[in-house]
Design a protein around this motif. Structure first.
Motif, PDB file in Angstrom:
ATOM      1  N   ALA A  16       0.841  -1.186   0.000  1.00 31.83           N
ATOM      2  CA  ALA A  16       0.000   0.000   0.000  1.00 31.83           C
ATOM      3  C   ALA A  16       0.883   1.246   0.000  1.00 31.83           C
ATOM      4  O   ALA A  16       1.885   1.313   0.709  1.00 31.83           O
ATOM      5  N   ALA A  17       0.509   2.248  -0.798  1.00 31.60           N
ATOM      6  CA  ALA A  17       1.357   3.423  -0.995  1.00 31.60           C
ATOM      7  C   ALA A  17       0.536   4.698  -1.002  1.00 31.60           C
ATOM      8  O   ALA A  17      -0.666   4.697  -1.305  1.00 31.60           O
ATOM      9  N   ILE A  24      18.196  25.910 -15.247  1.00 30.48           N
ATOM     10  CA  ILE A  24      19.260  26.885 -15.050  1.00 30.48           C
ATOM     11  C   ILE A  24      18.862  28.134 -15.842  1.00 30.48           C
ATOM     12  O   ILE A  24      18.585  28.041 -17.037  1.00 30.48           O
ATOM     13  N   PRO A  25      18.813  29.286 -15.214  1.00 27.39           N
ATOM     14  CA  PRO A  25      18.350  30.488 -15.919  1.00 27.39           C
ATOM     15  C   PRO A  25      19.325  30.917 -17.003  1.00 27.39           C
ATOM     16  O   PRO A  25      20.500  30.554 -17.012  1.00 27.39           O
ATOM     17  N   ALA A  26      18.806  31.737 -17.932  1.00 25.47           N
ATOM     18  CA  ALA A  26      19.656  32.295 -18.973  1.00 25.47           C
ATOM     19  C   ALA A  26      20.808  33.043 -18.323  1.00 25.47           C
ATOM     20  O   ALA A  26      20.642  33.733 -17.334  1.00 25.47           O
ATOM     21  N   GLY A  27      21.999  32.892 -18.903  1.00 23.47           N
ATOM     22  CA  GLY A  27      23.168  33.533 -18.342  1.00 23.47           C
ATOM     23  C   GLY A  27      23.897  32.676 -17.343  1.00 23.47           C
ATOM     24  O   GLY A  27      24.959  33.039 -16.849  1.00 23.47           O
ATOM     25  N   GLY A  28      23.341  31.510 -17.017  1.00 24.58           N
ATOM     26  CA  GLY A  28      24.041  30.595 -16.130  1.00 24.58           C
ATOM     27  C   GLY A  28      23.598  30.718 -14.695  1.00 24.58           C
ATOM     28  O   GLY A  28      22.671  31.436 -14.343  1.00 24.58           O
ATOM     29  N   GLY A  29      24.256  29.978 -13.843  1.00 19.84           N
ATOM     30  CA  GLY A  29      23.909  29.942 -12.434  1.00 19.84           C
ATOM     31  C   GLY A  29      24.306  28.617 -11.853  1.00 19.84           C
ATOM     32  O   GLY A  29      24.815  27.743 -12.544  1.00 19.84           O
ATOM     33  N   THR A  30      24.084  28.458 -10.559  1.00 20.23           N
ATOM     34  CA  THR A  30      24.408  27.222  -9.868  1.00 20.23           C
ATOM     35  C   THR A  30      23.157  26.656  -9.249  1.00 20.23           C
ATOM     36  O   THR A  30      22.408  27.367  -8.574  1.00 20.23           O
ATOM     37  N   VAL A  31      22.897  25.379  -9.480  1.00 15.12           N
ATOM     38  CA  VAL A  31      21.724  24.711  -8.936  1.00 15.12           C
ATOM     39  C   VAL A  31      22.176  23.473  -8.195  1.00 15.12           C
ATOM     40  O   VAL A  31      22.880  22.627  -8.754  1.00 15.12           O
ATOM     41  N   ALA A  32      21.798  23.356  -6.940  1.00 19.33           N
ATOM     42  CA  ALA A  32      22.044  22.133  -6.189  1.00 19.33           C
ATOM     43  C   ALA A  32      20.877  21.200  -6.427  1.00 19.33           C
ATOM     44  O   ALA A  32      19.742  21.499  -6.056  1.00 19.33           O
ATOM     45  N   PHE A  33      21.140  20.101  -7.093  1.00 18.01           N
ATOM     46  CA  PHE A  33      20.085  19.136  -7.388  1.00 18.01           C
ATOM     47  C   PHE A  33      19.800  18.332  -6.131  1.00 18.01           C
ATOM     48  O   PHE A  33      20.684  17.679  -5.594  1.00 18.01           O
ATOM     49  N   ASP A  34      18.584  18.372  -5.624  1.00 19.34           N
ATOM     50  CA  ASP A  34      18.246  17.720  -4.363  1.00 19.34           C
ATOM     51  C   ASP A  34      17.158  16.684  -4.585  1.00 19.34           C
ATOM     52  O   ASP A  34      15.970  16.968  -4.484  1.00 19.34           O
ATOM     53  N   GLY A  35      17.576  15.469  -4.898  1.00 12.56           N
ATOM     54  CA  GLY A  35      16.614  14.394  -5.077  1.00 12.56           C
ATOM     55  C   GLY A  35      15.980  13.922  -3.791  1.00 12.56           C
ATOM     56  O   GLY A  35      15.027  13.146  -3.817  1.00 12.56           O
ATOM     57  N   LEU A  36      16.515  14.367  -2.651  1.00 10.90           N
ATOM     58  CA  LEU A  36      15.942  14.015  -1.352  1.00 10.90           C
ATOM     59  C   LEU A  36      15.031  15.101  -0.803  1.00 10.90           C
ATOM     60  O   LEU A  36      14.614  15.031   0.354  1.00 10.90           O
ATOM     61  N   ALA A  37      14.711  16.118  -1.607  1.00 15.36           N
ATOM     62  CA  ALA A  37      13.911  17.237  -1.111  1.00 15.36           C
ATOM     63  C   ALA A  37      12.595  16.761  -0.506  1.00 15.36           C
ATOM     64  O   ALA A  37      12.143  17.287   0.518  1.00 15.36           O
ATOM     65  N   ALA A  38      11.993  15.755  -1.101  1.00 13.59           N
ATOM     66  CA  ALA A  38      10.770  15.154  -0.569  1.00 13.59           C
ATOM     67  C   ALA A  38      10.578  13.811  -1.248  1.00 13.59           C
ATOM     68  O   ALA A  38      10.939  13.650  -2.418  1.00 13.59           O
ATOM     69  N   PRO A  39      10.032  12.831  -0.541  1.00  9.81           N
ATOM     70  CA  PRO A  39       9.821  11.519  -1.178  1.00  9.81           C
ATOM     71  C   PRO A  39       8.706  11.579  -2.208  1.00  9.81           C
ATOM     72  O   PRO A  39       7.732  12.326  -2.059  1.00  9.81           O
ATOM     73  N   SER A  40       8.862  10.772  -3.250  1.00  5.03           N
ATOM     74  CA  SER A  40       7.813  10.692  -4.265  1.00  5.03           C
ATOM     75  C   SER A  40       6.630   9.871  -3.788  1.00  5.03           C
ATOM     76  O   SER A  40       5.501  10.085  -4.241  1.00  5.03           O
ATOM     77  N   SER A  41       6.864   8.940  -2.872  1.00  5.06           N
ATOM     78  CA  SER A  41       5.769   8.130  -2.328  1.00  5.06           C
ATOM     79  C   SER A  41       6.186   7.572  -0.978  1.00  5.06           C
ATOM     80  O   SER A  41       7.355   7.604  -0.594  1.00  5.06           O
ATOM     81  N   ALA A  42       5.204   7.079  -0.243  1.00  2.29           N
ATOM     82  CA  ALA A  42       5.422   6.408   1.035  1.00  2.29           C
ATOM     83  C   ALA A  42       4.691   5.079   0.992  1.00  2.29           C
ATOM     84  O   ALA A  42       3.606   4.975   0.406  1.00  2.29           O
TER      85      ALA A  42
END
Length: 639
Positions: free
Chosen positions: A148-149, A244-262
């Protein structure tokens, strides 16, 4: 092992009765193991085999009659215990009547029938006490019942913390059995999916605090640390929709920001055909099952896996297990409980996951970002495994309802064959070769694998020499169809004439066929990818035929790639070296085709129109020949 090998073509019909043993669920171990008085269990037959191998003058054959042969412990085939064939003969375990229309449906099961079902307090939910059982899978009337999810995993506005999550929703405080809940992080890296357990849930009238199980969550925070940055003139997007916005930038990719399911709380038990295991009362665990319409648990066959291994074949480098055949059998109902433990399941790539220890930072591309990788990854196990084994043949078998990978070879070995099998409904990967020489993986049907561990490939070959992956059909898999991981010892691997379709159905950054790393030392010893048909590579950001991460000494010749995000990729980090694309057919030109990198050669490739691809392909003699040659053909010819 030549095509006319006795592994495939010899028969046992004319062998003397004294070389034949029989096992039937209705037999007795005190009987002699004859057709009329069969043994009841495989261990009894194995004892008879071991007593006879030293004096073998013909193949010794164990015939399993129809029914469910319930294993109370794994079948161990050991070189030092007399389980190998001798004097040029083999030990054969087969379904009775193999090779005839009356072949018995013999199932080697590591599961336990769940009985004693009673209606629960919640409408429609049934309960069964199961003692200390710790299953992650349940099979009802021959079908996998999902846990169950809840989607998404945490309601409300979610903030990640060092120990878990905080949400402005109070709903989690009402979840029943919170310590049994497991969060799933789909696409934690685009090619990965992670699982971590919940330790506790607390809160007030404004918010809920979810504390995660350690050390799994702490390890996940270290492993899934990634960053992309750089200048993209017109704006842009990197895998998993991170902009990433025009002109560049830095993005921390956070795959743990929230679970996709429980998963695995009775609070989530709303979908018919799903189940939950409540382990909150030690030694008195309870299964909760919400039946499908018209389904009565008291009249259903409901099986949970107990064993984690069904067959284990063991030898040593000096004394390998050898000359054993398993054919016509069904291997079913085995599990793998480690992901339910405190470490969770932290998938990294392919068959590899992180079990702790040092991490390494790897640059994605010069100046563009980095990911973390395990210093020493661990491989997902398989429910049928062989190590240091030679001339082992698995022919015409079915691997189904399994909770880890299906079949693996490791620890060296040589001249093993996996031919004409069906692999389906498996939690992990299909067929794995983790080192070894001369393994043949041919004419198998592999589909609907990766049911729990979605980064698992259908076929995984790592650090192997002279392995052939040929004329298989692979479809409906959540990640890549075939992964060739290369390695220091890799040489002369061939991936030829496979039919691969509907791959990458869940995750991203993979392909129908995926290769990475060094594949040999020259084109003569490198990997050949030839005559494969790759269609319907589903999710965005994939390459139908993917050479990645410094792949070298690869010949990609005469393949068909249709309906993928992009047919191939030319620029990766580290760069490709000595990779040739010759005479392939696809429905789009790859990026940089007019100015390929120095390590790549393209010649004689043909682009056909996407909307009229099949007609155009059939009109080209070379394309039509490739299409006609791919796949299993008559996969279940006499063995």
């Amino acid at each position: 092992m030549p095509e006319n090998s006795t592994v495939e073509n010899s028969t046992v019909e004319n062998q003397a009765a004294e070389n034949q043993f029989h096992v039937a669920p209705w037999g007795r171990d005190s009987w002699p193991g004859t057709l009329d008085q069969p043994f009841a269990t495989l261990p009894a037959a194995q004892r008879a085999v071991r007593a006879g191998t030293a004096a073998m003058r013909a193949d010794l054959v164990v015939n399993l009659h129809a029914g469910r042969h319930v294993l109370t412990e794994p079948v161990e085939l050991r070189a030092d215990a007399g389980d190998s064939g001798q004097h040029g003969h083999r030990v054969v375990y087969q379904a009775y009547g193999h090779g005839t229309p009356d072949r018995a449906a013999a199932v080697l099961s590591g599961g336990r029938a769940i009985t004693g079902w009673q209606p629960g307090d919640v409408d429609g939910v049934w309960l069964a006490e199961v003692g200390d059982l710790t299953t992650r899978q349940l099979y009802v009337n021959g079908h996998r019942a999902p846990r169950a999810a809840l989607h998404p995993g945490i309601p409300g506005r979610v903030t990640k913390t060092a120990t878990g999550y905080v949400t402005d929703s109070t709903v989690p405080q009402g979840w029943r059995n919170p310590t049994g809940i497991e969060f799933v992080f789909q696409g934690v890296y685009p090619w990965s999916e992670a699982r971590c357990g919940v330790a506790a849930i607390s809160g007030d009238e404004h918010s809920s605090t979810i504390t995660m199980v350690q050390p799994g969550f702490e390890r996940a925070l270290g492993l899934y640390a990634a960053e992309w940055h750089g200048e993209i003139p017109n704006g842009g997007e990197i895998p998993n929709g991170i902009e990433i916005p025009a002109g560049g930038g830095t993005v921390a990719f956070d795959g743990l920001a929230a679970p996709s399911s429980a998963e695995n709380s009775t609070s989530f038990l709303t979908e018919p055909g799903t189940f939950v295991l409540d382990r909150s009362n030690p030694g008195r665990h309870v299964l909760h099952y919400l039946p499908l319409p018209g389904e009565d648990p008291t009249e259903s066959e409901i099986i949970a896996p107990v064993l984690e291994k069904l067959v284990v074949g063991k030898g040593t480098a000096e004394h390998p297990l050898h000359d054993v055949v398993l054919r016509g059998l069904t291997f079913a109902h085995a599990g793998w409980d480690r992901p339910s433990g405190p470490g969770g399941f932290l998938h990294y790539h392919g068959n590899a996951y992180y079990g702790g220890g040092p991490l390494q930072r790897v640059e994605i591309a010069e100046g563009m970002g980095h990911v973390s990788v395990p210093g020493a990854a661990v491989l997902v196990p398989s429910n049928v495994e062989f190590s240091s084994a030679e001339r082992i043949a698995l022919l015409d078998n079915t691997f189904v309802h399994l909770g880890a990978g299906a079949l693996a070879f490791s620890g060296g070995g040589a001249d093993n064959a996996v031919i004409g099998n069906v692999v389906e409904d498996v939690s992990g990967g299909g067929i794995a070769v983790n080192t070894g020489n001369g393994v043949r993986i041919e004419r198998n049907l592999i589909h609907h694998i990766g049911r729990e561990y979605r980064g698992s490939p259908a076929v995984w070959v790592s650090d192997s020499r002279e392995t052939t992956v040929a004329r298989n059909e692979i479809h409906d898999v959540p990640y890549s169809g075939v992964v060739i991981a290369g390695g220091d010892n890799a040489a002369r691997v061939q991936v030829v004439e496979n039919l691969i379709h509907h791959t990458m159905t869940v995750l991203a950054d993979g392909g129908g066929i995926y290769l990475s790393g060094p594949q040999g030392a020259s084109f003569a010893s490198g990997t050949v990818v030839r005559g494969n048909v790759i269609r319907d590579t589903i999710t965005s950001y994939n390459f139908g035929l993917y050479t990645d991460y410094g792949a070298s000494w690869v010949t990609v010749q005469g393949n068909i790639v249709h309906r993928g995000d992009t047919p191939i990729v030319l620029r990766v980090t580290p760069p490709l070296e000595n990779v040739v694309f010759l005479g392939n057919f696809w429905d789009d030109w790859p990026q940089d085709v007019e100015h390929p990198p120095a390590g790549v050669t393209l010649a004689g490739n043909t682009v056909l129109p996407k909307d009229d691809f099949d007609r155009a392909l059939a009109a080209d003699p070379a394309g039509a020949d490739i299409l006609a040659g791919a796949g299993r053909g008559d996969a279940r010819r006499t063995r």
